[in-house]
Structure formats: C-alpha cells, structure tokens
Design a protein around this motif. Structure first.
Motif, PDB file in Angstrom:
ATOM      1  N   ASP A 155       0.712  -1.344  -0.038  1.00 53.51           N
ATOM      2  CA  ASP A 155       0.057  -0.079   0.043  1.00 53.51           C
ATOM      3  C   ASP A 155       0.972   1.242   0.030  1.00 53.51           C
ATOM      4  O   ASP A 155       0.408   2.164  -0.805  1.00 53.51           O
ATOM      5  N   VAL A 161      -3.461   6.194   4.784  1.00 53.94           N
ATOM      6  CA  VAL A 161      -3.542   4.894   4.699  1.00 53.94           C
ATOM      7  C   VAL A 161      -3.381   3.990   6.040  1.00 53.94           C
ATOM      8  O   VAL A 161      -4.009   3.078   5.992  1.00 53.94           O
ATOM      9  N   LYS A 207      -6.616   2.143   7.252  1.00 54.49           N
ATOM     10  CA  LYS A 207      -6.737   0.824   6.965  1.00 54.49           C
ATOM     11  C   LYS A 207      -5.853  -0.236   8.010  1.00 54.49           C
ATOM     12  O   LYS A 207      -6.461  -1.151   8.026  1.00 54.49           O
TER      13      LYS A 207
END
Length: 296
Positions: A215, A264, A268
């Motif tokens: 990611d 992120v 997440k």
C-alpha cells in the motif's frame, strides 16, 4: 459523564465485594466449607482489584507530559497484568488447600453453606453486570470483570456443592468444586497475562506487513519501505515508525506524501500515531524490520 458513570459503578462493585467477603468468611467458618472460605478470599482480592482498576483508569486518562510523552495508558496494562497474575496465584493456593481437604475431609454444614452461596451469587451477578459494558472496550476493566465473573461461577459451584452435601452428605464435592473453579479462573486469566506481557514487551501487533509495504509503495513518490517498527501503548493505541525511500525533494513536496502515508496507516491499519523518516538511497536494500546489528 462516562467517567462519573464508571466511577459510580466501580464504587458500587467495591462495596458489594467487601460485604460479600465478610458474609462468606462468617458463613465459611460456621459451615466449615473450604469453597466458601476460598471464595471469600477471592472476593477480598476482587475488592482490591476493583480499587486498583479504578485508580489506574483515572491515571490513564491523564494528558501527556514532558516525562511521559506517550501519556499514562500503560498503567492500566500493568494493573491488568497484576490482577490476572494474582488470580492465578490464588487459584494455585486453592488447589493445594483443596487437595489437602480431599486427603483430610472435615464435616460441613450444607444448609448454612447453601444460604450464603445463594446470597453471594446474587451479589456477584450484580457486580458482573455493572462492569459488563466497560469490559468489552478496556483490558484493565476486563481483568476486573473476569475476577467478578469467576466469583459468580464459583458461587454457582458452591450452591451445587451445598445441595449435594445437604441431601446426600457428599463432603468431598466441596474441595472438588474448589479445584474446578481454580482451573477455570486460571484458564480465563492466562490470555490476559499473555496479552499484557506482550504489550509491555512492545511486541509487534498482528498486522499485514506485506500489505502495508504494498500500500505504501503504491503512493506516488514512495520508492521503498524499510526499518519498520510497530508497537502498542495499550490495547487500542497503535504506534508506528517507518523509513521510506523517495527521490530528492523539497520538504514542501514531501509533506503531502507524508499525509497520504498517515491516512493509509490510520484508515486501513488502525495506526494512531506514525513517525516517518524520508531517505533517498540510505537503507534501500535493507530489511523491512530493523536488525539489531544495524543499531548505531
């Protein structure tokens, strides 16, 4: 409002446990029941546990200071470890005494034992319900909640034993129930000991680290990731640090990339605080996790 509610519940639970302790001590001495006496000492430990948990909860809400830059959240983890550890020690002592009683049985008055056990069960059940909600969100409160739940279960066992002793005069069931309850208490306490010890040792939480690398490397401007660290302040607050390789850029161009990395990791992976170190080529061929022989 929530703090006042938690405080009032802790206070009520403490009062209930003190009353139960005195009641069971007197009942245990009058009836000669080991399970009642052991439950009385267990309740006394619970009263101390509730007070410790409440104090730790209040201390844990304090703001960060120059000497405690991460705040005081770890005090709740320490208290949870102490509470769970004490439960295991108590359980071992109960098993030893119960084995002695099995080898050297003593007469027990089942009728007194039954009345005391029923009253204790009702009080323990009320205490457990008072802390049920907080136990779902806080490791420290959950350790105290387990204290109280194990007491309620122990009281059920004592009730069963009192019925068997009163009707069929089966005296050995009293120490047997004590052993079974002690085993259950230890079984429920060990996961808390493992989790709190893991947090205090700053063990890495269970995350998809390969997914994190993928990611982050998909963010424009990020060429590589290395020297990653992740640890828990308490069971909810996850802290993260990472080195990222980038092209040589001005600081004003790097900050937007930092914000994307933070977003992120927060959205997440549940990271509440992240420290990022940008590098051009330094460490680009090194491992994701920091090796001890690399320390300077």
């Amino acid at each position: 409002m929530q703090d006042r509610l938690t405080g009032s519940r802790f206070f009520l639970v403490t009062i209930l446990n003190v009353v139960i302790t005195v009641f069971e001590l007197v009942g245990g001495l009058l009836s000669g029941s080991l399970s009642l006496l052991s439950d009385a000492f267990h309740n006394l430990g619970d009263a101390c546990s509730v007070v410790l948990s409440f104090v730790a909860n209040r201390i844990g809400c304090r703001q960060q200071t120059a000497s405690k830059t991460y705040g005081y959240r770890r005090i709740e983890i320490l208290t949870a470890l102490l509470n769970a550890g004490v439960l295991i020690v108590i359980s071992l002592a109960l098993v030893v005494e119960a084995i002695w009683r099995l080898l050297h049985p003593e007469p027990i008055k089942g009728d007194i034992m039954l009345v005391v056990a029923v009253v204790s069960f009702a009080a323990n059940l009320v205490s457990t319900l008072l802390l049920n909600h907080g136990a779902q969100h806080n490791l420290n409160i959950r350790a105290t909640y387990l204290h109280l739940m194990s007491d309620a279960l122990a009281s059920l066992g004592v009730i069963l034993g009192a019925v068997l002793i009163t009707i069929w005069q089966i005296g050995w069931v009293d120490p047997l129930i004590t052993i079974l309850v002690a085993i259950y208490i230890s079984y429920e306490s060990l996961p808390i000991v493992r989790q709190t010890f893991s947090i205090l040792m700053e063990a890495a939480p269970k995350l998809d680290y390969d997914g994190i690398v993928r990611d982050l490397c998909q963010i424009p401007g990020v060429d590589g990731v290395h020297h990653l660290h992740a640890w828990l302040i308490d069971e909810h607050n996850l802290v993260f640090s990472v080195h990222v390789n980038m092209d040589d850029r001005r600081l004003s161009e790097i900050e937007p990339i930092y914000r994307q990395i933070e977003q992120v990791l927060s959205e997440k992976y549940g990271v509440c605080h992240v420290t990022i170190q940008a590098e051009c080529h330094r460490g680009e061929n090194e491992d994701l996790f920091y090796q001890q022989n690399d320390w300077h």
